[in-house]
Design an enzyme around this catalytic site. Structure first.
Site, PDB file in Angstrom:
ATOM      1  N   GLY A 134     -45.307 -69.698  -5.710  1.00 41.35           N
ATOM      2  CA  GLY A 134     -46.076 -68.929  -6.699  1.00 41.35           C
ATOM      3  C   GLY A 134     -45.917 -67.435  -6.527  1.00 41.35           C
ATOM      4  O   GLY A 134     -44.802 -66.935  -6.379  1.00 41.35           O
ATOM      5  N   MET A 153     -26.070 -58.037 -19.721  1.00 37.51           N
ATOM      6  CA  MET A 153     -24.821 -58.457 -19.068  1.00 37.51           C
ATOM      7  C   MET A 153     -24.382 -59.792 -19.672  1.00 37.51           C
ATOM      8  O   MET A 153     -25.233 -60.603 -20.041  1.00 37.51           O
ATOM      9  CB  MET A 153     -25.030 -58.716 -17.561  1.00 37.51           C
ATOM     10  CG  MET A 153     -25.669 -57.607 -16.779  1.00 37.51           C
ATOM     11  SD  MET A 153     -24.558 -56.268 -16.363  1.00 37.51           S
ATOM     12  CE  MET A 153     -23.409 -57.075 -15.289  1.00 37.51           C
ATOM     13  N   ASP A 160     -32.285 -75.365 -11.938  1.00 37.59           N
ATOM     14  CA  ASP A 160     -31.548 -74.095 -11.865  1.00 37.59           C
ATOM     15  C   ASP A 160     -32.581 -72.956 -11.849  1.00 37.59           C
ATOM     16  O   ASP A 160     -33.290 -72.758 -12.830  1.00 37.59           O
ATOM     17  CB  ASP A 160     -30.619 -73.996 -13.093  1.00 37.59           C
ATOM     18  CG  ASP A 160     -29.834 -72.685 -13.138  1.00 37.59           C
ATOM     19  OD1 ASP A 160     -30.006 -71.831 -12.250  1.00 37.59           O
ATOM     20  OD2 ASP A 160     -29.039 -72.517 -14.093  1.00 37.59           O
ATOM     21  N   ARG A 205     -34.658 -76.431 -16.375  1.00 35.17           N
ATOM     22  CA  ARG A 205     -33.487 -76.499 -17.259  1.00 35.17           C
ATOM     23  C   ARG A 205     -32.388 -75.559 -16.756  1.00 35.17           C
ATOM     24  O   ARG A 205     -32.676 -74.542 -16.135  1.00 35.17           O
ATOM     25  CB  ARG A 205     -33.866 -76.081 -18.695  1.00 35.17           C
ATOM     26  CG  ARG A 205     -34.718 -77.118 -19.420  1.00 35.17           C
ATOM     27  CD  ARG A 205     -35.099 -76.626 -20.799  1.00 35.17           C
ATOM     28  NE  ARG A 205     -36.037 -75.516 -20.734  1.00 35.17           N
ATOM     29  CZ  ARG A 205     -37.348 -75.647 -20.587  1.00 35.17           C
ATOM     30  NH1 ARG A 205     -37.889 -76.840 -20.482  1.00 35.17           N
ATOM     31  NH2 ARG A 205     -38.133 -74.591 -20.517  1.00 35.17           N
ATOM     32  N   ASP A 254     -37.203 -63.389 -13.959  1.00 37.21           N
ATOM     33  CA  ASP A 254     -37.204 -62.725 -15.280  1.00 37.21           C
ATOM     34  C   ASP A 254     -38.163 -63.447 -16.237  1.00 37.21           C
ATOM     35  O   ASP A 254     -38.873 -62.795 -17.013  1.00 37.21           O
ATOM     36  CB  ASP A 254     -35.787 -62.706 -15.868  1.00 37.21           C
ATOM     37  CG  ASP A 254     -34.833 -61.871 -15.027  1.00 37.21           C
ATOM     38  OD1 ASP A 254     -35.314 -60.971 -14.307  1.00 37.21           O
ATOM     39  OD2 ASP A 254     -33.621 -62.117 -15.083  1.00 37.21           O
ATOM     40  N   GLY A 293     -41.060 -67.798  -5.261  1.00 41.75           N
ATOM     41  CA  GLY A 293     -40.392 -69.054  -5.636  1.00 41.75           C
ATOM     42  C   GLY A 293     -41.424 -70.162  -5.845  1.00 41.75           C
ATOM     43  O   GLY A 293     -42.447 -69.938  -6.510  1.00 41.75           O
TER      44      GLY A 293
HETATM   45  P1  ADP Z   1     -36.444 -64.577  -8.469  1.00 40.55           P
HETATM   46  O1  ADP Z   1     -35.852 -65.416  -9.555  1.00 40.55           O
HETATM   47  O2  ADP Z   1     -36.546 -63.123  -8.831  1.00 40.55           O
HETATM   48  O3  ADP Z   1     -35.820 -64.797  -7.109  1.00 40.55           O
HETATM   49  P2  ADP Z   1     -38.668 -66.254  -7.602  1.00 40.55           P
HETATM   50  O4  ADP Z   1     -37.671 -67.185  -6.987  1.00 40.55           O
HETATM   51  O5  ADP Z   1     -39.737 -65.715  -6.718  1.00 40.55           O
HETATM   52  O6  ADP Z   1     -37.985 -65.022  -8.340  1.00 40.55           O
HETATM   53  O7  ADP Z   1     -39.344 -67.048  -8.823  1.00 40.55           O
HETATM   54  C1  ADP Z   1     -40.191 -66.423  -9.760  1.00 40.55           C
HETATM   55  C2  ADP Z   1     -41.269 -67.400 -10.181  1.00 40.55           C
HETATM   56  O8  ADP Z   1     -40.640 -68.582 -10.707  1.00 40.55           O
HETATM   57  C3  ADP Z   1     -42.165 -67.879  -9.055  1.00 40.55           C
HETATM   58  O9  ADP Z   1     -43.255 -67.009  -8.865  1.00 40.55           O
HETATM   59  C4  ADP Z   1     -42.586 -69.249  -9.570  1.00 40.55           C
HETATM   60  O10 ADP Z   1     -43.661 -69.125 -10.468  1.00 40.55           O
HETATM   61  C5  ADP Z   1     -41.375 -69.746 -10.355  1.00 40.55           C
HETATM   62  N1  ADP Z   1     -40.493 -70.612  -9.552  1.00 40.55           N
HETATM   63  C6  ADP Z   1     -39.299 -70.295  -8.989  1.00 40.55           C
HETATM   64  N2  ADP Z   1     -38.767 -71.354  -8.338  1.00 40.55           N
HETATM   65  C7  ADP Z   1     -39.636 -72.369  -8.501  1.00 40.55           C
HETATM   66  C8  ADP Z   1     -39.667 -73.743  -8.083  1.00 40.55           C
HETATM   67  N3  ADP Z   1     -38.677 -74.277  -7.359  1.00 40.55           N
HETATM   68  N4  ADP Z   1     -40.738 -74.493  -8.430  1.00 40.55           N
HETATM   69  C9  ADP Z   1     -41.755 -73.981  -9.167  1.00 40.55           C
HETATM   70  N5  ADP Z   1     -41.783 -72.701  -9.592  1.00 40.55           N
HETATM   71  C10 ADP Z   1     -40.748 -71.904  -9.280  1.00 40.55           C
END
Ligand code: ADP
Length: 307
Positions: free
Chosen positions: A226, A13, A249, A290, A255, A223
């Site tokens: 972990g 996309m 961001d 980033r 992904d 997020g």
């Molecule tokens: P999606 O982007 O699909 O919503 P998540 O938000 O669960 O997925 O994030 C995927 C992975 O990215 C997490 O398992 C973590 O390792 C990392 N991650 C995402 N947000 C953060 C953050 N604020 N601090 C540290 N690691 C993050």
């Protein structure tokens, strides 16, 4: 034909992002302050995440017969992705997302799937030999369920289905065929029907629910908290935490995680799931420091720093 370790079947996309002071009202025209285009789509993002780490990758996808389709293929070639199974589709636009982001961080998004909606089981069959030879195959649900199921049926190595976007009703094969069923918290709630999945304990409940429905193993990303993993053989919960970072961001974090997980599983024979998830958490956490999606994913220089 180039040999390949990781095959991704999924979407491409182009994101057209306008930044404005506020969202426009119905029928209103307003001035924006900035405009950027990003290469996106979960399929291409996950493929590029693995390629940037040094993975030998192939993407099976469709783009339109427009200028964006050409630009997308150039972008993938720059990232060393094998593009031989990307079809330019006659009389179709490339998939696009028109995004407006306000100063308050609210957004309005219109997605037009375009050529992505035409990716079909025959396209998957054309890539059969690459899919069969891959050590890891990755798919998502931005392209059709038929495409996902056909790919899973052909895959002989590890298969990862990223259940995104989530479905509340679905063919159970989506759960039973992949080696790893991988979702984030929101998607886990939709697939299970649970009211909330927001922490490790609720994610464990969701994972047990999905194992009960026939998954071989379930990985839920949480997020900043972990990710957790559960497999049907030992039923033992594994929780890996993510490094604490200054988040700029989080678009595409999931992904980056999946691309990195696939890279490690394809390239470090015998690696433990705990180690693969730890590396994936580091890569994904680094990407959120980033702006942007594919441009925020780290390259192989990050790997030796992960202990
Ligand atoms: P999606 O982007 O699909 O919503 P998540 O938000 O669960 O997925 O994030 C995927 C992975 O990215 C997490 O398992 C973590 O390792 C990392 N991650 C995402 N947000 C953060 C953050 N604020 N601090 C540290 N690691 C993050």
């Amino acid at each position: 034909m180039a040999s390949t370790d990781i095959v991704v079947v999924g979407s491409c996309m182009i994101d057209f992002v306008s930044y404005t002071s506020r969202l426009p009202k119905v029928g209103e025209t307003i001035h924006g302050s900035k405009f950027v285009t990003n290469f996106g789509g979960k399929g291409a993002n996950q493929c590029v995440a693995a390629a940037k780490l040094g993975g030998k990758t192939t993407l099976v996808a469709r783009v339109g017969d427009d200028i964006w389709g050409e630009k997308y293929i150039e972008n993938l070639k720059r990232e060393n992705v094998n593009t031989e199974f990307i079809k330019k589709t006659d009389n179709s636009t490339s998939g696009i997302a028109q995004i407006i982001v306000s100063e308050a961080g609210e957004n309005q998004i219109v997605i037009v799937a375009g050529a992505n909606a035409k990716l079909n089981a025959n396209d998957v069959i054309s890539a059969k030999s690459a899919i069969e030879r891959a050590s890891v195959v990755i798919l998502q649900l931005e392209t059709s369920v038929e495409v996902a199921i056909k790919t899973l049926e052909l895959s002989k190595g590890i298969s990862i289905l990223n259940g995104a976007p989530a479905l509340s009703t679905y063919d159970l094969k989506l759960l039973t065929l992949p080696t790893i069923f991988c979702v984030n918290e929101t998607e886990a709630a939709i697939f299970t029907g649970l009211s909330s999945v927001n922490n490790v304990s609720e994610a464990e409940t969701a994972a047990r629910h999905l194992i009960g429905k026939g998954c071989n193993s379930v990985l839920i990303t949480l997020g900043p908290q972990g990710a957790i993993y559960l497999n049907k053989d030992d039923h033992k919960l594994l929780h890996v935490s993510s490094p604490k970072v200054q988040s700029v961001d989080t678009t595409g974090a999931g992904d980056a995680f999946i691309g990195a997980l696939a890279f490690v599983l394809a390239n470090q024979k015998g690696v433990t799931m705990e180690m693969a998830m730890k590396i994936a958490c580091h890569v994904a956490a680094d990407s959120v420091t980033r702006a942007g999606t594919q441009i925020s994913f780290p390259n192989a220089k990050i790997l030796p720093n992960i202990k």
